[in-house]
Design a protein around this motif. Structure first.
Motif, PDB file in Angstrom:
ATOM      1  N   TYR A   4       0.900  -1.145   0.014  1.00  0.00           N
ATOM      2  CA  TYR A   4      -0.033  -0.003   0.046  1.00  0.00           C
ATOM      3  C   TYR A   4       0.857   1.391  -0.004  1.00  0.00           C
ATOM      4  O   TYR A   4       2.037   1.266   0.461  1.00  0.00           O
ATOM      5  CB  TYR A   4      -0.922  -0.053   1.155  1.00  0.00           C
ATOM      6  CG  TYR A   4      -2.095   0.983   1.052  1.00  0.00           C
ATOM      7  CD1 TYR A   4      -3.100   0.561   0.144  1.00  0.00           C
ATOM      8  CD2 TYR A   4      -2.132   2.284   1.865  1.00  0.00           C
ATOM      9  CE1 TYR A   4      -4.354   1.595  -0.075  1.00  0.00           C
ATOM     10  CE2 TYR A   4      -3.213   3.120   1.679  1.00  0.00           C
ATOM     11  CZ  TYR A   4      -4.241   2.814   0.797  1.00  0.00           C
ATOM     12  OH  TYR A   4      -5.294   3.631   0.553  1.00  0.00           O
ATOM     13  N   GLY A   5       0.497   2.044  -0.872  1.00  0.00           N
ATOM     14  CA  GLY A   5       1.329   3.588  -0.868  1.00  0.00           C
ATOM     15  C   GLY A   5       2.505   3.439  -1.703  1.00  0.00           C
ATOM     16  O   GLY A   5       3.240   4.504  -1.842  1.00  0.00           O
ATOM     17  N   LYS A   6       2.385   2.208  -2.686  1.00  0.00           N
ATOM     18  CA  LYS A   6       3.515   2.180  -3.579  1.00  0.00           C
ATOM     19  C   LYS A   6       2.976   2.587  -5.146  1.00  0.00           C
ATOM     20  O   LYS A   6       1.930   2.044  -5.302  1.00  0.00           O
ATOM     21  CB  LYS A   6       4.077   0.713  -3.592  1.00  0.00           C
ATOM     22  CG  LYS A   6       4.380   0.331  -2.183  1.00  0.00           C
ATOM     23  CD  LYS A   6       6.156   0.885  -2.175  1.00  0.00           C
ATOM     24  CE  LYS A   6       6.640   0.661  -0.610  1.00  0.00           C
ATOM     25  NZ  LYS A   6       6.348  -0.605  -0.230  1.00  0.00           N
ATOM     26  N   ALA A   7       3.702   3.190  -5.540  1.00  0.00           N
ATOM     27  CA  ALA A   7       3.601   3.988  -7.020  1.00  0.00           C
ATOM     28  C   ALA A   7       3.474   3.014  -7.987  1.00  0.00           C
ATOM     29  O   ALA A   7       2.810   3.033  -9.189  1.00  0.00           O
ATOM     30  CB  ALA A   7       4.315   5.037  -7.407  1.00  0.00           C
ATOM     31  N   ASP A   8       4.297   1.853  -7.775  1.00  0.00           N
ATOM     32  CA  ASP A   8       4.843   0.662  -9.004  1.00  0.00           C
ATOM     33  C   ASP A   8       3.263   0.158  -9.163  1.00  0.00           C
ATOM     34  O   ASP A   8       2.671  -0.428  -8.238  1.00  0.00           O
ATOM     35  CB  ASP A   8       5.740  -0.055  -8.598  1.00  0.00           C
ATOM     36  CG  ASP A   8       6.279  -1.089  -9.517  1.00  0.00           C
ATOM     37  OD1 ASP A   8       5.230  -1.811  -9.993  1.00  0.00           O
ATOM     38  OD2 ASP A   8       7.196  -0.964 -10.084  1.00  0.00           O
ATOM     39  N   PRO A   9       2.959  -0.083 -10.633  1.00  0.00           N
ATOM     40  CA  PRO A   9       1.691  -0.634 -10.659  1.00  0.00           C
ATOM     41  C   PRO A   9       1.528  -2.006 -10.292  1.00  0.00           C
ATOM     42  O   PRO A   9       0.564  -2.376  -9.962  1.00  0.00           O
ATOM     43  CB  PRO A   9       1.726  -0.583 -12.401  1.00  0.00           C
ATOM     44  CG  PRO A   9       2.483   0.569 -12.752  1.00  0.00           C
ATOM     45  CD  PRO A   9       3.522   0.742 -11.740  1.00  0.00           C
ATOM     46  N   SER A  10       2.694  -2.800 -10.301  1.00  0.00           N
ATOM     47  CA  SER A  10       2.658  -4.106  -9.813  1.00  0.00           C
ATOM     48  C   SER A  10       2.172  -4.318  -8.436  1.00  0.00           C
ATOM     49  O   SER A  10       1.368  -5.124  -7.670  1.00  0.00           O
ATOM     50  CB  SER A  10       4.070  -4.597  -9.721  1.00  0.00           C
ATOM     51  OG  SER A  10       4.891  -4.233  -8.981  1.00  0.00           O
ATOM     52  N   HIS A  11       2.571  -3.253  -7.576  1.00  0.00           N
ATOM     53  CA  HIS A  11       2.113  -3.281  -6.180  1.00  0.00           C
ATOM     54  C   HIS A  11       0.812  -2.656  -6.041  1.00  0.00           C
ATOM     55  O   HIS A  11      -0.069  -3.229  -5.287  1.00  0.00           O
ATOM     56  CB  HIS A  11       2.982  -2.048  -5.227  1.00  0.00           C
ATOM     57  CG  HIS A  11       4.334  -2.519  -4.965  1.00  0.00           C
ATOM     58  ND1 HIS A  11       4.714  -3.244  -4.182  1.00  0.00           N
ATOM     59  CD2 HIS A  11       5.330  -1.942  -5.694  1.00  0.00           C
ATOM     60  CE1 HIS A  11       5.928  -3.354  -4.155  1.00  0.00           C
ATOM     61  NE2 HIS A  11       6.420  -2.427  -5.036  1.00  0.00           N
ATOM     62  N   VAL A  12       0.343  -1.782  -6.809  1.00  0.00           N
ATOM     63  CA  VAL A  12      -1.322  -1.383  -6.906  1.00  0.00           C
ATOM     64  C   VAL A  12      -2.168  -2.534  -7.472  1.00  0.00           C
ATOM     65  O   VAL A  12      -3.144  -2.787  -6.784  1.00  0.00           O
ATOM     66  CB  VAL A  12      -1.672  -0.169  -7.927  1.00  0.00           C
ATOM     67  CG1 VAL A  12      -2.993   0.167  -8.065  1.00  0.00           C
ATOM     68  CG2 VAL A  12      -0.666   1.015  -7.554  1.00  0.00           C
ATOM     69  N   ILE A  13      -1.799  -3.471  -8.408  1.00  0.00           N
ATOM     70  CA  ILE A  13      -2.497  -4.651  -8.513  1.00  0.00           C
ATOM     71  C   ILE A  13      -2.613  -5.489  -7.564  1.00  0.00           C
ATOM     72  O   ILE A  13      -3.608  -6.240  -7.297  1.00  0.00           O
ATOM     73  CB  ILE A  13      -1.608  -5.370  -9.951  1.00  0.00           C
ATOM     74  CG1 ILE A  13      -2.002  -4.644 -11.225  1.00  0.00           C
ATOM     75  CG2 ILE A  13      -2.235  -6.711 -10.154  1.00  0.00           C
ATOM     76  CD1 ILE A  13      -1.003  -4.851 -12.368  1.00  0.00           C
ATOM     77  N   LYS A  14      -1.748  -5.752  -6.724  1.00  0.00           N
ATOM     78  CA  LYS A  14      -1.458  -6.640  -5.398  1.00  0.00           C
ATOM     79  C   LYS A  14      -2.841  -6.189  -4.601  1.00  0.00           C
ATOM     80  O   LYS A  14      -3.310  -6.987  -3.933  1.00  0.00           O
ATOM     81  CB  LYS A  14      -0.376  -6.739  -4.968  1.00  0.00           C
ATOM     82  CG  LYS A  14       0.642  -7.530  -5.692  1.00  0.00           C
ATOM     83  CD  LYS A  14       2.128  -7.652  -4.816  1.00  0.00           C
ATOM     84  CE  LYS A  14       3.015  -8.413  -5.838  1.00  0.00           C
ATOM     85  NZ  LYS A  14       4.396  -8.459  -5.154  1.00  0.00           N
TER      86      LYS A  14
END
Length: 358
Positions: free
Chosen positions: A295-305
């Motif tokens: 949470y709070g990470k800009a990388d799309p892979s983190h958002v998808i998780k």
């Protein structure tokens, strides 16, 4: 006085506006013209063109629900009595003051959040050659409001009450924004600090007062009412504003950017949103670990998780149940009011937002 809206009002029975949006936009054109001719500042051609473009870009581009609600609320409070052209125009003016306030908040909010789009177009500060001039533009938008109020309401008995109302609501909203920002900083170091009481407090001050209470309060003042006699109405509108923000948080994640007009960034921005609060409340230890790490990470892979986790926790179903229960509770509260005109005002507001998609 109200020639700008006369064509939309002429011939309408019982003070009804034949085309409310047209009347509202005519009022905007008049207010903009007055501001561009303001004698307090010696405009150059360049500065006048800048303000003209800045206003058109930021003020009238939204759904205009807040502003139009002043007119709807005032008509309901008058209980079918015929409205004069002046009354309709003044209701439009107050509606536009709220839209000006909204524009001021959004211009600065987009800068603070580093947002990219607003209402389907680039945020004002991202427009070429604007950049941080947008900060001053936000200040100008804020300063336009008392100038509009003084021009059109100075002789009204409720003029001082209007000034107090706008000042109070602006303070509440700015304080809510502060709480949102500092809570985000705390959440970055300890996500578990996000809780429903914290969330409700942010929403009440940041959104509910200016989006829901302010339009009705303006209509009440125009009707000659004392706002101290309508505390219960305020409380229902604040609850309605909370429901509205929960919808907004839901749409930020699950809504279609082409429909809502912006790309949601609550996850990347570490926002204390309704979804993350619900996730924290429902997640097991392994799922919380996913939240804390992504949470709070800009990388799309983190958002998808995070979005995958929201789906695993069935938060869309949780939201739909919340929406049903909120609507049922709000309707019951509204029906308890003895005044049919107040009921009509509140139900009109609720009808505009229930099951909205943008």
């Amino acid at each position: 006085m109200a020639a700008a809206v006369a064509t939309a009002v002429a011939g309408a029975p019982n003070g009804k506006i034949s085309d409310p949006r047209s009347a509202f936009m005519r009022a905007y054109d008049r207010l903009k013209s007055e501001l561009l001719q303001d004698s307090a500042f010696d405009f150059t051609d360049d500065s006048r063109q800048w303000i003209d473009r800045m206003l058109d870009y930021n003020v009238p581009g939204g759904k205009l629900n807040r502003g139009l609600s002043v007119i709807d609320s005032y008509k309901s409070l008058k209980q079918g009595k015929e409205l004069s052209e002046e009354e309709i125009f003044l209701a439009c003016v107050l509606g536009w003051c709220i839209e000006w306030l909204q524009a001021y908040f959004l211009v600065l909010d987009d800068i603070m959040d580093g947002s990219h789009t607003r209402r389907g177009q680039p945020c004002w500060f991202r427009v070429p050659k604007v950049d941080m001039i947008a900060v001053n533009d936000g200040i100008l938008l804020r300063n336009h409001i008392p100038r509009i109020l003084r021009r059109h309401f100075r002789e009204k008995p409720y003029y001082v009450d209007l000034l107090d109302l706008f000042n109070e609501v602006e303070f509440q909203t700015a304080s809510g924004q502060m709480l949102d920002l500092i809570t985000t900083h705390e959440g970055e170091s300890d996500l578990s600090k996000y809780s429903m009481p914290v969330y409700r407090r942010i929403v009440q001050y940041k959104t509910a007062y200016y989006s829901f209470y302010l339009p009705v309060a303006c209509a009440l003042l125009m009707s000659g009412e004392n706002l101290e006699n309508f505390i219960d109405v305020k409380n229902i509108l604040i609850e309605m504003g909370t429901y509205f923000q929960v919808q907004d948080d839901y749409l930020d994640c699950f809504g279609d950017p082409q429909v809502i007009g912006k790309i949601g960034t609550d996850i990347e921005d570490f926002k204390c949103s309704w979804l993350v609060v619900q996730a924290l409340d429902r997640a097991d230890e392994n799922q919380k670990k996913i939240l804390f790490e992504n949470y709070g990470k800009a990388d799309p892979s983190h958002v998808i998780k995070i979005k995958t986790l929201y789906n695993d926790l069935q938060l869309q179903a949780v939201f739909l149940e919340y929406e049903r229960e909120s609507y049922k509770h709000l309707i019951a509260s509204i029906d308890a009011f003895p005044s049919k005109s107040v009921q009509e005002v509140l139900k009109s507001f609720l009808g505009k937002i229930y099951k909205r998609q943008k």
